[in-house]
Motif scaffolding. Structure first.
Motif, short mmCIF file in Angstrom:
data_model
loop_
_atom_site.label_atom_id
_atom_site.label_comp_id
_atom_site.label_asym_id
_atom_site.label_seq_id
_atom_site.Cartn_x
_atom_site.Cartn_y
_atom_site.Cartn_z
N SER A 32 0.83 -1.24 -0.11
CA SER A 32 -0.14 0.11 0.06
C SER A 32 0.92 1.26 -0.09
CB SER A 32 -1.02 0.02 1.32
OG SER A 32 -0.29 0.22 2.41
N THR A 33 2.22 1.09 0.46
CA THR A 33 2.78 2.48 0.37
C THR A 33 4.00 2.35 -0.71
OG1 THR A 33 4.37 1.41 2.00
CG2 THR A 33 2.70 2.83 2.78
N GLN A 34 3.64 1.45 -1.60
CA GLN A 34 4.66 1.54 -2.91
C GLN A 34 4.08 2.66 -3.95
OE1 GLN A 34 4.79 -2.65 -3.94
NE2 GLN A 34 6.12 -3.14 -2.24
N GLU A 35 5.10 2.56 -4.91
CA GLU A 35 4.79 3.79 -5.99
C GLU A 35 5.25 2.84 -7.20
OE1 GLU A 35 4.53 8.22 -5.81
OE2 GLU A 35 6.27 7.39 -4.24
N PHE A 48 2.52 7.49 2.16
CA PHE A 48 1.19 7.31 3.01
C PHE A 48 0.00 8.08 2.16
CE2 PHE A 48 4.39 5.49 5.90
CZ PHE A 48 3.57 4.39 6.33
N SER A 49 0.38 8.94 1.16
CA SER A 49 -0.52 10.03 0.73
C SER A 49 -1.65 8.96 -0.01
CB SER A 49 0.06 10.97 -0.20
OG SER A 49 0.46 10.29 -1.20
N VAL A 50 -1.45 7.97 -0.38
CA VAL A 50 -2.10 7.16 -1.23
C VAL A 50 -3.54 6.78 -0.32
CG1 VAL A 50 -1.59 4.77 -0.52
CG2 VAL A 50 -2.58 5.02 -2.53
N TYR A 241 -7.22 -4.14 -8.35
CA TYR A 241 -6.45 -5.23 -7.88
C TYR A 241 -6.36 -5.93 -9.30
CZ TYR A 241 -4.65 -6.02 -3.29
OH TYR A 241 -3.85 -5.89 -2.09
N LEU A 242 -7.66 -6.45 -9.81
CA LEU A 242 -7.63 -7.38 -10.97
C LEU A 242 -7.62 -6.85 -12.30
CD1 LEU A 242 -9.86 -10.16 -9.21
CD2 LEU A 242 -7.56 -9.92 -9.42
N VAL A 243 -8.12 -5.52 -12.33
CA VAL A 243 -8.34 -4.97 -13.80
C VAL A 243 -7.39 -3.88 -13.96
CG1 VAL A 243 -10.13 -4.13 -15.32
CG2 VAL A 243 -10.87 -5.59 -13.83
N ASN A 244 -7.25 -3.19 -12.95
CA ASN A 244 -6.33 -1.89 -13.38
C ASN A 244 -5.06 -2.18 -12.60
OD1 ASN A 244 -8.46 -0.68 -14.11
ND2 ASN A 244 -9.05 0.52 -12.25
N ASN A 245 -4.64 -3.11 -12.05
CA ASN A 245 -3.50 -3.44 -11.49
C ASN A 245 -2.85 -2.35 -10.65
OD1 ASN A 245 -3.38 -6.26 -12.43
ND2 ASN A 245 -2.67 -5.49 -14.39
N ASP A 246 -3.73 -1.47 -10.01
CA ASP A 246 -3.23 -0.39 -9.23
C ASP A 246 -3.32 -0.80 -7.81
OD1 ASP A 246 -2.57 1.88 -7.69
OD2 ASP A 246 -4.16 3.20 -8.53
N TYR A 247 -2.09 -1.59 -7.62
CA TYR A 247 -1.87 -2.38 -6.15
C TYR A 247 -1.97 -1.77 -5.15
CZ TYR A 247 -1.27 -6.53 -9.53
OH TYR A 247 -1.28 -7.16 -10.66
N PRO A 248 -1.15 -0.43 -5.03
CA PRO A 248 -1.04 0.50 -3.91
C PRO A 248 -2.40 0.95 -3.46
CG PRO A 248 0.61 0.87 -5.30
CD PRO A 248 -0.27 -0.16 -6.07
N THR A 249 -3.24 1.40 -4.56
CA THR A 249 -4.43 2.15 -4.30
C THR A 249 -5.43 0.77 -3.53
OG1 THR A 249 -4.11 3.62 -5.89
CG2 THR A 249 -6.48 3.23 -4.95
N ALA A 250 -5.51 -0.27 -4.29
CA ALA A 250 -6.25 -1.28 -3.68
C ALA A 250 -5.98 -1.96 -2.43
CB ALA A 250 -6.20 -2.50 -4.96
N ALA A 251 -4.53 -1.83 -2.27
CA ALA A 251 -4.29 -2.42 -0.86
C ALA A 251 -4.46 -1.41 0.24
CB ALA A 251 -2.46 -2.58 -0.86
N ALA A 252 -4.37 -0.16 -0.30
CA ALA A 252 -4.70 0.90 0.84
C ALA A 252 -6.23 0.77 1.22
CB ALA A 252 -4.50 2.42 0.36
#
Lengths: 283, 273
Positions: A32-35, A48-50, A241-252
């Motif tokens: 969640s805190t990766q870019e 952490f701004s995510v 997670y599964l379509v946009n693969n935006d893992y940080p946002t999804a995890a947050a």
């Protein structure tokens, strides 16, 4: 050897839970805190701004999910209690048959049952079609893609998880205690409100835990029965997670959801005067 | 059946009976509601539909029953579901039974922590479990697929099996085991000849539960499956383009097997007690 026995027995299961339940939470926190992005890879930046961004962007879906979960839970209690009561006190020797009937629909896949509701509630489906052609409903009347359909689907899919714990609690109420109350001149409704109802509250508590949490995190009902206006936070997490693969946002978003639920559960336990949530849930 | 009401108390008894009767009707209405989509599923497997959207009734046919293999990926998905469920059930039952034995029989350090984690496994939403597992697999560079689905399915059914077995272990009469040991049986013999047969009903219902949870699961499976398809995942994908009648038939068959197992299990349980 004798003293080691419990540890050896618990080891495989304990490791499984530790490695695949506890450790992933740490990894989710890290993600969640990766870019970065899926093509170039993700780098740990402790960004952490995510959290703030995700929360601001999906506030509506968070609130909607909480609202749907709350309404569906309250309606579930109202629907389940009388049923659990009747099975526990009037079911006689056919109690297990009634319970089996409550559970049998579960042998059909959750997704398939929800799809069947879509057949039933479709604009020209089995329920609305005939009513419309008979002129009993206006042609532009819809159930699908409405809040009503999504909340109805949630209640339908999770109702047995409310019925069973309430039934278990009511089943443990000794009928002699009720008789004693009546012998002491309690009216029927008094015996119910002062004896049976308080004794069944742990069952309601367990039922709320078992329905509110999965209802609020559900995305199958909103996905199949709802429209764009009914998107829940689960749909967002699933898509990110599964379509946009935006893992940080999804995890947050997942972490925020989990934190909100933990706070909710403890606040609820506190409000009921139960100091220890585990103790109540273990019963 | 009911004794005639004494003259003075006739009216309260009548309202009571009316209330019970209404409640009984209510219970059956809820049961009917629970079964309504199941009935639709079964009936629409016989629908003579012309298009892919199997929504309106167009007459009775048996033709779909002969064309179950029309969608090869659907057949693969159902077989995957079965393989995953069998494998996950075997692993879960094995390690869950050991956990149940430890928790029901011994007091040990870390017992509270184990109970806490088991409770967390039951109470945390599947969405969060699936999301965190996917985070782990992405971070560790593990390719998601058949194996990761099995791992996830063991994870969410483990606590249920452990709790079911624990309840059975706590209810055991220890004096029977002591008697066996007094008569010279070794620890091993005592376990297999005495303890295991007594906890077996708990192990069997735990295994059935694990199987049912696995074959039905959608959420965790979707997060951990990668390119592997299961029956619920295939249906979810098909909702966009129309669900063919074969799905209804396969759902009906799985339902029939489940009902048969549940009924046999219930009858057996009743005979035993």
């Amino acid at each position: 050897m004798k003293r080691l026995a419990p540890y050896l027995l618990i080891l495989p299961g304990g490791l499984w839970l530790a490695i695949f339940l506890v450790v992933p939470m740490v990894f989710m926190a890290s993600v969640s805190t990766q870019e970065g992005d899926v093509v170039n890879g993700f780098v740990q930046t402790f960004n952490f701004s995510v959290y703030g961004d995700a929360l601001a962007q999906y506030q509506t879906q968070f609130l909607r999910s909480a609202g749907y979960g709350l309404v569906a839970t309250v309606v579930s209690i109202a629907l389940a209690y009388p049923m659990a009561y009747w099975i526990a006190f009037k079911g006689g020797n056919r109690k297990s048959t009634y319970l089996l009937l409550v559970l049998l629909p579960f042998f059909v896949s959750f997704v398939l049952r929800t799809v069947s509701w879509r057949f039933l509630l479709a604009d020209d489906g089995m329920l609305l079609g005939p009513l419309k052609s008979a002129g009993l409903l206006p042609d532009d009347f819809h159930v699908l893609q409405t809040t009503f359909a999504v909340i109805g689907g949630l209640i339908y899919n999770y109702l047995p998880f409310m019925i069973l714990p309430i039934y278990v609690a009511l089943e443990r109420v000794d009928p002699k205690v009720v008789e004693a109350a009546q012998d002491l001149y309690a009216a029927r409704h008094e015996a119910f409100t002062k004896i049976v109802l308080p004794l069944s509250l742990p069952g309601v508590f367990a039922g709320v835990l078992m329905t509110f949490v999965p209802m609020t995190a559900d995305y199958v009902n909103a996905g199949i029965l709802g429209g764009p206006e009914n998107t829940m936070i689960g749909n967002i997490i699933q898509t990110e997670y599964l379509v946009n693969n935006d893992y940080p946002t999804a995890a947050a978003l997942s972490f925020t959801l989990m934190a909100a639920m933990l706070i909710g559960i403890f606040a609820y336990a506190k409000a009921l005067g139960t100091e220890n949530v585990l103790e109540a849930a273990a019963r | 059946m009911d004794a005639p009401a004494p003259a003075g108390r006739r009216s309260p008894l009548n309202t009571r009976r009316l209330g019970d009767r209404l409640l009984r009707v209510y219970v059956w209405l809820i049961i009917a509601w629970l079964f309504l989509p199941i009935a639709v599923m079964i009936v629409f497997g016989f629908n003579d539909t012309q298009s892919k959207s199997n929504v309106t009734w167009q007459g009775f046919t048996l033709k779909w029953w002969g064309r179950l293999d029309e969608y090869p990926e659907l057949v693969t998905a159902v077989l995957n579901s079965l393989k995953i469920a069998v494998l996950a059930t075997v692993i879960t039952t094995l390690i869950g039974t050991l956990m149940g034995l430890a928790l029901g029989r011994y007091r040990f350090r870390g017992q509270g922590a184990t109970n806490l984690v088991m409770f967390a496994a039951i109470a945390s939403p599947e969405l969060v479990m699936g999301a965190s597992l996917l985070s782990l697999f992405i971070s560790a560079g593990v390719q998601t697929g058949f194996a990761t689905v099995v791992i996830a399915h063991v994870l969410f059914s483990l606590s249920f099996v452990a709790i079911t077995v624990r309840a059975r272990v706590i209810g055991l009469d220890r004096s029977i085991e002591e008697a066996a040991r007094d008569l010279g049986a070794s620890t091993w013999t005592t376990f297999w000849r005495i303890t295991f047969p007594m906890i077996l009903p708990g192990v069997v219902s735990g295994a059935l539960l694990a199987f049912a949870l696995s074959i039905d699961d959608f959420v965790i499976t979707q997060f951990t499956s990668g390119a592997t398809q299961t029956f619920p995942l295939w249906i979810w994908g098909a909702t966009r383009i129309g669900v063919p009648p074969q799905v209804n038939i396969l759902g009906t068959l799985i339902f029939a097997v489940g009902v048969a197992i549940a009924v046999v299990n219930t009858v057996n349980a009743r005979r035993r007690t």
